[in-house]
Design an enzyme around this catalytic site. Structure first.
Site, PDB file in Angstrom:
ATOM      1  N   HIS A  34       0.857  -1.188   0.000  1.00 30.72           N
ATOM      2  CA  HIS A  34       0.000   0.000   0.000  1.00 30.72           C
ATOM      3  C   HIS A  34       0.889   1.232   0.000  1.00 30.72           C
ATOM      4  O   HIS A  34       2.128   1.116  -0.070  1.00 30.72           O
ATOM      5  CB  HIS A  34      -0.936  -0.027   1.211  1.00 30.72           C
ATOM      6  CG  HIS A  34      -0.235  -0.289   2.510  1.00 30.72           C
ATOM      7  ND1 HIS A  34       0.674   0.584   3.071  1.00 30.72           N
ATOM      8  CD2 HIS A  34      -0.278  -1.357   3.350  1.00 30.72           C
ATOM      9  CE1 HIS A  34       1.127   0.090   4.200  1.00 30.72           C
ATOM     10  NE2 HIS A  34       0.575  -1.104   4.395  1.00 30.72           N
ATOM     11  N   GLY A  68       1.891   3.117   2.260  1.00 29.60           N
ATOM     12  CA  GLY A  68       2.904   3.148   3.324  1.00 29.60           C
ATOM     13  C   GLY A  68       4.192   2.488   2.845  1.00 29.60           C
ATOM     14  O   GLY A  68       5.283   3.045   2.997  1.00 29.60           O
ATOM     15  N   HIS A  69       4.056   1.323   2.231  1.00 31.00           N
ATOM     16  CA  HIS A  69       5.230   0.657   1.664  1.00 31.00           C
ATOM     17  C   HIS A  69       5.842   1.529   0.566  1.00 31.00           C
ATOM     18  O   HIS A  69       7.054   1.658   0.457  1.00 31.00           O
ATOM     19  CB  HIS A  69       4.862  -0.696   1.039  1.00 31.00           C
ATOM     20  CG  HIS A  69       4.294  -1.691   2.010  1.00 31.00           C
ATOM     21  ND1 HIS A  69       2.965  -2.026   2.039  1.00 31.00           N
ATOM     22  CD2 HIS A  69       4.887  -2.438   2.975  1.00 31.00           C
ATOM     23  CE1 HIS A  69       2.757  -2.951   2.969  1.00 31.00           C
ATOM     24  NE2 HIS A  69       3.901  -3.207   3.561  1.00 31.00           N
ATOM     25  N   GLN A  96       7.986 -15.748  11.429  1.00 32.54           N
ATOM     26  CA  GLN A  96       7.593 -14.664  12.344  1.00 32.54           C
ATOM     27  C   GLN A  96       6.115 -14.702  12.721  1.00 32.54           C
ATOM     28  O   GLN A  96       5.637 -13.854  13.460  1.00 32.54           O
ATOM     29  CB  GLN A  96       7.961 -13.304  11.758  1.00 32.54           C
ATOM     30  CG  GLN A  96       7.081 -12.835  10.606  1.00 32.54           C
ATOM     31  CD  GLN A  96       7.641 -11.585   9.970  1.00 32.54           C
ATOM     32  OE1 GLN A  96       8.698 -11.588   9.374  1.00 32.54           O
ATOM     33  NE2 GLN A  96       6.934 -10.475  10.131  1.00 32.54           N
ATOM     34  N   GLY A 103       9.450   1.083   8.523  1.00 34.35           N
ATOM     35  CA  GLY A 103       8.390   2.015   8.906  1.00 34.35           C
ATOM     36  C   GLY A 103       8.251   2.129  10.418  1.00 34.35           C
ATOM     37  O   GLY A 103       8.321   1.122  11.130  1.00 34.35           O
ATOM     38  N   GLU A 104       8.036   3.363  10.871  1.00 28.45           N
ATOM     39  CA  GLU A 104       7.847   3.579  12.312  1.00 28.45           C
ATOM     40  C   GLU A 104       6.529   3.020  12.819  1.00 28.45           C
ATOM     41  O   GLU A 104       6.291   2.994  14.018  1.00 28.45           O
ATOM     42  CB  GLU A 104       7.934   5.075  12.636  1.00 28.45           C
ATOM     43  CG  GLU A 104       9.356   5.570  12.652  1.00 28.45           C
ATOM     44  CD  GLU A 104       9.472   7.051  12.969  1.00 28.45           C
ATOM     45  OE1 GLU A 104       8.433   7.746  13.022  1.00 28.45           O
ATOM     46  OE2 GLU A 104      10.603   7.501  13.139  1.00 28.45           O
ATOM     47  N   LYS A 105       5.667   2.573  11.903  1.00 27.92           N
ATOM     48  CA  LYS A 105       4.434   1.931  12.367  1.00 27.92           C
ATOM     49  C   LYS A 105       4.790   0.733  13.253  1.00 27.92           C
ATOM     50  O   LYS A 105       4.150   0.494  14.269  1.00 27.92           O
ATOM     51  CB  LYS A 105       3.570   1.467  11.202  1.00 27.92           C
ATOM     52  CG  LYS A 105       2.268   0.833  11.679  1.00 27.92           C
ATOM     53  CD  LYS A 105       1.288   0.702  10.578  1.00 27.92           C
ATOM     54  CE  LYS A 105       1.380  -0.612   9.860  1.00 27.92           C
ATOM     55  NZ  LYS A 105       0.934  -1.771  10.655  1.00 27.92           N
ATOM     56  N   ASP A 106       5.834   0.016  12.839  1.00 24.30           N
ATOM     57  CA  ASP A 106       6.305  -1.119  13.640  1.00 24.30           C
ATOM     58  C   ASP A 106       7.471  -0.628  14.494  1.00 24.30           C
ATOM     59  O   ASP A 106       8.634  -0.947  14.233  1.00 24.30           O
ATOM     60  CB  ASP A 106       6.712  -2.256  12.711  1.00 24.30           C
ATOM     61  CG  ASP A 106       5.544  -2.721  11.858  1.00 24.30           C
ATOM     62  OD1 ASP A 106       4.713  -3.474  12.366  1.00 24.30           O
ATOM     63  OD2 ASP A 106       5.437  -2.284  10.698  1.00 24.30           O
ATOM     64  N   SER A 166      -2.217  -0.414   6.586  1.00 24.69           N
ATOM     65  CA  SER A 166      -1.738  -1.748   6.934  1.00 24.69           C
ATOM     66  C   SER A 166      -2.300  -2.748   5.933  1.00 24.69           C
ATOM     67  O   SER A 166      -3.442  -2.601   5.463  1.00 24.69           O
ATOM     68  CB  SER A 166      -2.224  -2.124   8.341  1.00 24.69           C
ATOM     69  OG  SER A 166      -2.084  -3.520   8.537  1.00 24.69           O
TER      70      SER A 166
HETATM   71  P1  AMP Z   1       5.131  -5.383   6.276  1.00 28.65           P
HETATM   72  O1  AMP Z   1       4.915  -5.704   4.827  1.00 28.65           O
HETATM   73  O2  AMP Z   1       3.869  -5.151   7.026  1.00 28.65           O
HETATM   74  O3  AMP Z   1       6.086  -6.322   6.946  1.00 28.65           O
HETATM   75  O4  AMP Z   1       5.844  -3.973   6.272  1.00 28.65           O
HETATM   76  C1  AMP Z   1       7.025  -3.752   5.539  1.00 28.65           C
HETATM   77  C2  AMP Z   1       7.579  -2.415   5.960  1.00 28.65           C
HETATM   78  O5  AMP Z   1       6.641  -1.397   5.660  1.00 28.65           O
HETATM   79  C3  AMP Z   1       7.857  -2.341   7.467  1.00 28.65           C
HETATM   80  O6  AMP Z   1       9.077  -1.643   7.683  1.00 28.65           O
HETATM   81  C4  AMP Z   1       6.689  -1.568   7.976  1.00 28.65           C
HETATM   82  O7  AMP Z   1       6.960  -0.856   9.166  1.00 28.65           O
HETATM   83  C5  AMP Z   1       6.423  -0.621   6.820  1.00 28.65           C
HETATM   84  N1  AMP Z   1       5.055  -0.108   6.878  1.00 28.65           N
HETATM   85  C6  AMP Z   1       3.920  -0.836   7.000  1.00 28.65           C
HETATM   86  N2  AMP Z   1       2.859  -0.019   7.093  1.00 28.65           N
HETATM   87  C7  AMP Z   1       3.329   1.253   7.036  1.00 28.65           C
HETATM   88  C8  AMP Z   1       2.716   2.541   7.093  1.00 28.65           C
HETATM   89  N3  AMP Z   1       1.410   2.699   7.240  1.00 28.65           N
HETATM   90  N4  AMP Z   1       3.523   3.630   7.019  1.00 28.65           N
HETATM   91  C9  AMP Z   1       4.881   3.480   6.884  1.00 28.65           C
HETATM   92  N5  AMP Z   1       5.504   2.298   6.804  1.00 28.65           N
HETATM   93  C10 AMP Z   1       4.741   1.192   6.894  1.00 28.65           C
END
Ligand code: AMP
Length: 282
Positions: free
Chosen positions: A32, A34-35, A59, A145-148, A183
């Site tokens: 999305h 965010g990515h 994980q 991402g700072e979300k995590d 997300s």
């Molecule tokens: P994931 O695919 O959920 O493992 O996320 C991959 C990367 O994208 C991780 O570093 C997350 O923190 C980041 N990420 C996920 N959602 C967001 C968001 N809403 N804003 C910024 N970064 C994000």
């Protein structure tokens, strides 16, 4: 942009580029905006941008969550092409783990709270896959991402433990226009749940104002009560922590490494949502 599925092929491609110019964004797909913001940030700072799309089984402590994790490889490739990625690694599980990964990382106190406490083994699995991917890609910079929020602390510790020579770059949370943190799991919300989900960020944002005049424990209690009062919502934890050590604090002044961060996990129906907010002080 080139999509590759094998580690060897990616290594061959990267052997032709300057390693100092390689930026890397690890993801689990179902991408999305965010990515995309992470990839765009990597694009601005690197000559070569590599993205991985891999749903990492080690994980997931909840096998049901793994089974239902959304997978949209074609749409992901389109988004990454538009965001300017050069290489996308979309490997099989066997490609990443030719043998079972039995490594156990010692994160000290960092993983004894919040996500680490509620999802046993989760961060160990994250460290396994990210260290494996760092070994494959050997980036100069990696974007998270700072979300995590707690995940970034875990990754920094893993980088220290494994002696990787690279920079971890943290990127701000991207939100929908109504405030809901973007997300991959949001697509699993029913229309009724999606309608109330922005309440999480709204309550957190409102708590910034009350925090200025309210003790920490009271602020925390109010956030939990207000979110639990929203239909479908159940707070799993809300902790206000030191931004470096991740340890919960009891008073606003107890954060030794900068402004405290409130980290929350909420079940909206059976969808687990996480978010956080920084209580800027002084
Ligand atoms: P994931 O695919 O959920 O493992 O996320 C991959 C990367 O994208 C991780 O570093 C997350 O923190 C980041 N990420 C996920 N959602 C967001 C968001 N809403 N804003 C910024 N970064 C994000």
């Amino acid at each position: 942009m080139k999509v590759v599925t094998s580690v060897r092929e990616l290594r061959d491609e990267l052997s032709c580029v300057d390693p100092q110019g390689v930026g890397f964004v690890p993801t689990m797909g179902a991408l999305h905006a965010g990515h995309r913001s992470l990839v765009e940030c990597a694009r601005r700072e690197n000559a070569t941008v590599v993205v991985s799309v891999f749903v990492n089984p080690t994980q997931f402590n909840d096998k049901n969550d793994l089974k239902h994790y959304p997978r949209t490889p074609e749409a992901d490739a389109r988004l990454l092409e538009a965001a300017g990625a050069d290489f996308v690694l979309m490997p099989s599980v066997e490609e990443i783990y030719p043998e079972e990964d039995t490594r156990v990382f010692d994160f000290g106190q960092i993983d004894k709270v919040m996500e680490g406490a509620t999802r046993p083994g989760h961060f160990n699995g994250v460290a396994q896959v990210v260290s494996r991917l760092f070994d494959i890609v050997r980036p100069a910079r990696a974007y998270f991402g700072e979300k995590d929020f707690q995940q970034i602390a875990v990754i920094r510790r893993m980088v220290e433990l494994e002696g990787f020579n690279l920079e971890i770059v943290d990127c701000p949370i991207l939100r929908e226009s109504d405030g809901l943190a973007m997300s991959s799991r949001n697509v699993r919300l029913t229309p009724e749940q999606r309608a109330v989900a922005p309440g999480i960020h709204k309550v957190l944002a409102e708590s910034l104002a009350t925090a200025a005049t309210t003790p920490l424990a009271q602020t925390k209690k109010e956030v939990i009560e207000k979110i639990n009062a929203i239909p479908f919502m159940e707070v799993e934890y809300y902790e206000i922590v030191d931004p470096l050590t991740m340890q919960p604090i009891e008073n606003w002044e107890d954060s030794k490494n900068g402004s405290p961060v409130g980290c929350i996990t909420v079940y909206c129906g059976d969808v687990r949502l996480i978010d956080n907010i920084r209580y800027n002080r002084g």
